[in-house]
Design a protein around this motif. Structure first.
Motif, PDB file in Angstrom:
ATOM      1  N   TYR A   1      33.064  51.592  33.196  1.00 28.19           N
ATOM      2  CA  TYR A   1      33.556  51.082  31.974  1.00 28.19           C
ATOM      3  C   TYR A   1      32.413  51.207  30.911  1.00 28.19           C
ATOM      4  O   TYR A   1      31.368  50.713  31.247  1.00 28.19           O
ATOM      5  CB  TYR A   1      34.155  49.628  32.146  1.00 28.19           C
ATOM      6  CG  TYR A   1      34.798  49.186  30.757  1.00 28.19           C
ATOM      7  CD1 TYR A   1      36.292  49.336  30.603  1.00 28.19           C
ATOM      8  CD2 TYR A   1      33.763  48.682  29.946  1.00 28.19           C
ATOM      9  CE1 TYR A   1      36.507  48.552  29.416  1.00 28.19           C
ATOM     10  CE2 TYR A   1      34.366  48.015  28.702  1.00 28.19           C
ATOM     11  CZ  TYR A   1      35.692  47.828  28.576  1.00 28.19           C
ATOM     12  OH  TYR A   1      36.226  47.226  27.327  1.00 28.19           O
TER      13      TYR A   1
ATOM     14  N   ARG B   1      41.195  56.112  30.038  1.00 22.40           N
ATOM     15  CA  ARG B   1      41.236  55.702  28.539  1.00 22.40           C
ATOM     16  C   ARG B   1      40.199  56.056  27.572  1.00 22.40           C
ATOM     17  O   ARG B   1      39.007  56.102  27.879  1.00 22.40           O
ATOM     18  CB  ARG B   1      41.283  54.184  28.302  1.00 22.40           C
ATOM     19  CG  ARG B   1      42.861  53.598  28.820  1.00 22.40           C
ATOM     20  CD  ARG B   1      42.748  51.895  28.951  1.00 22.40           C
ATOM     21  NE  ARG B   1      42.047  51.875  30.253  1.00 22.40           N
ATOM     22  CZ  ARG B   1      42.594  51.697  31.191  1.00 22.40           C
ATOM     23  NH1 ARG B   1      43.836  52.118  31.700  1.00 22.40           N
ATOM     24  NH2 ARG B   1      41.631  51.529  32.353  1.00 22.40           N
TER      25      ARG B   1
ATOM     26  N   GLN C   1      36.026  55.810  33.930  1.00 25.12           N
ATOM     27  CA  GLN C   1      37.408  55.626  33.545  1.00 25.12           C
ATOM     28  C   GLN C   1      37.900  55.132  32.178  1.00 25.12           C
ATOM     29  O   GLN C   1      38.813  55.685  31.756  1.00 25.12           O
ATOM     30  CB  GLN C   1      37.934  54.505  34.558  1.00 25.12           C
ATOM     31  CG  GLN C   1      37.934  54.660  35.904  1.00 25.12           C
ATOM     32  CD  GLN C   1      38.476  53.837  36.998  1.00 25.12           C
ATOM     33  OE1 GLN C   1      39.062  52.918  36.573  1.00 25.12           O
ATOM     34  NE2 GLN C   1      38.234  53.810  38.173  1.00 25.12           N
ATOM     35  N   ASP C   2      37.004  54.528  31.515  1.00 27.26           N
ATOM     36  CA  ASP C   2      37.256  53.908  30.313  1.00 27.26           C
ATOM     37  C   ASP C   2      35.749  54.122  29.421  1.00 27.26           C
ATOM     38  O   ASP C   2      34.911  53.867  29.721  1.00 27.26           O
ATOM     39  CB  ASP C   2      37.403  52.454  30.224  1.00 27.26           C
ATOM     40  CG  ASP C   2      38.537  51.806  31.033  1.00 27.26           C
ATOM     41  OD1 ASP C   2      39.827  51.987  30.512  1.00 27.26           O
ATOM     42  OD2 ASP C   2      38.496  51.603  32.065  1.00 27.26           O
TER      43      ASP C   2
END
Length: 258
Positions: free
Chosen positions: A114, A162, A137-138
């Motif tokens: 993240y 995302r 992932q983000d």
């Protein structure tokens, strides 16, 4: 919200056994402390009034840090490259500050999942090493002053779910390689100066739920196959673009109704 005030005392470093330090959502001011517990795994100082720079050798004192949030403060200047010494870092949030230069070497943080750097004053091109974070992932880089192109190497971020690059000054074409990001659930590239077609490869984003491409300079036909992505819930790409084509007659059957 709590109401702790004043500066974070240097003596906090004497608490050498703590592994979580959460002083978020207060009215603390002063600088980010350098001397903290070497056992620290998570530090959250978000939503305060901290100023100045992040200490250059911050990660030297907390080599096992896994989570760091300094969001919603008034930090300025360059994010130090020394953050790459936090090789166990999973979560890094520095959004809503006034930092002006992206950190280098974050690709050495191999465990990072993240990364939130939105709402700062970052400028220049997207750093090439950023696309080597295979567990990320983000990725949130919206509302900055970033320029240049979105590189085709973006598909190296194979775990990405995302992505937000909204409201920057990005130019060029949408790379078809985005279509290789099969885990992508949300992509927001709105309010840039991207041009050209929406790549047909976007149809391969089978897990996509949200797609935001409005307020660019996109043109050409909208690939009808995008509307076959069964999980798509939110889509915005018409406003302030020059797209054309016909919406598929079965759009109400292919897109979810609720």
């Amino acid at each position: 919200m709590n109401n702790l005030t004043g500066e974070i005392p240097a003596s906090i470093g004497l608490l050498n056994k703590i592994d979580i330090l959460d002083l978020s959502d207060n009215n603390l001011h002063g600088h980010v402390p350098f001397n903290v517990s070497p056992s620290l795994l998570i530090m959250d100082l978000g939503q305060n009034g901290l100023t100045g720079n992040i200490p250059t050798e911050f990660c030297t004192s907390v080599p096992n840090l896994q989570g760091l949030s300094l969001s919603n403060n008034q930090l300025v200047g360059q994010i130090p490259s020394g953050l790459n010494k936090c090789t166990q870092l999973l979560y890094l949030s520095l959004s809503y500050n006034q930092s002006s230069q992206l950190p280098s070497g974050l690709d050495k943080c191999k465990e990072l999942v993240y990364l939130a750097l939105s709402y700062n004053l970052f400028r220049g091109n997207l750093p090439s090493q950023m696309w080597n974070s295979t567990k990320l992932q983000d990725l949130f880089l919206g509302w900055n002053n970033l320029t240049g192109h979105i590189p085709s190497e973006i598909d190296n971020l194979s775990a990405l779910q995302r992505l937000s690059l909204r409201r920057n000054n990005l130019v060029g074409f949408l790379p078809p390689s985005i279509g290789n990001l099969s885990n992508l659930e949300m992509i927001d590239l709105g309010e840039n100066s991207l041009r050209g077609d929406i790549p047909r490869e976007f149809e391969h984003l089978v897990n996509l739920k949200e797609l935001y491409l409005s307020s660019n300079r996109l043109s050409g036909e909208v690939p009808r196959s995008i509307f076959n992505i069964s999980g798509l819930e939110k889509i915005a790409f018409v406003a302030n673009n020059e797209l054309s084509g016909i919406l598929p007659s079965n759009i109400g059957h292919s897109l979810p109704n609720s």
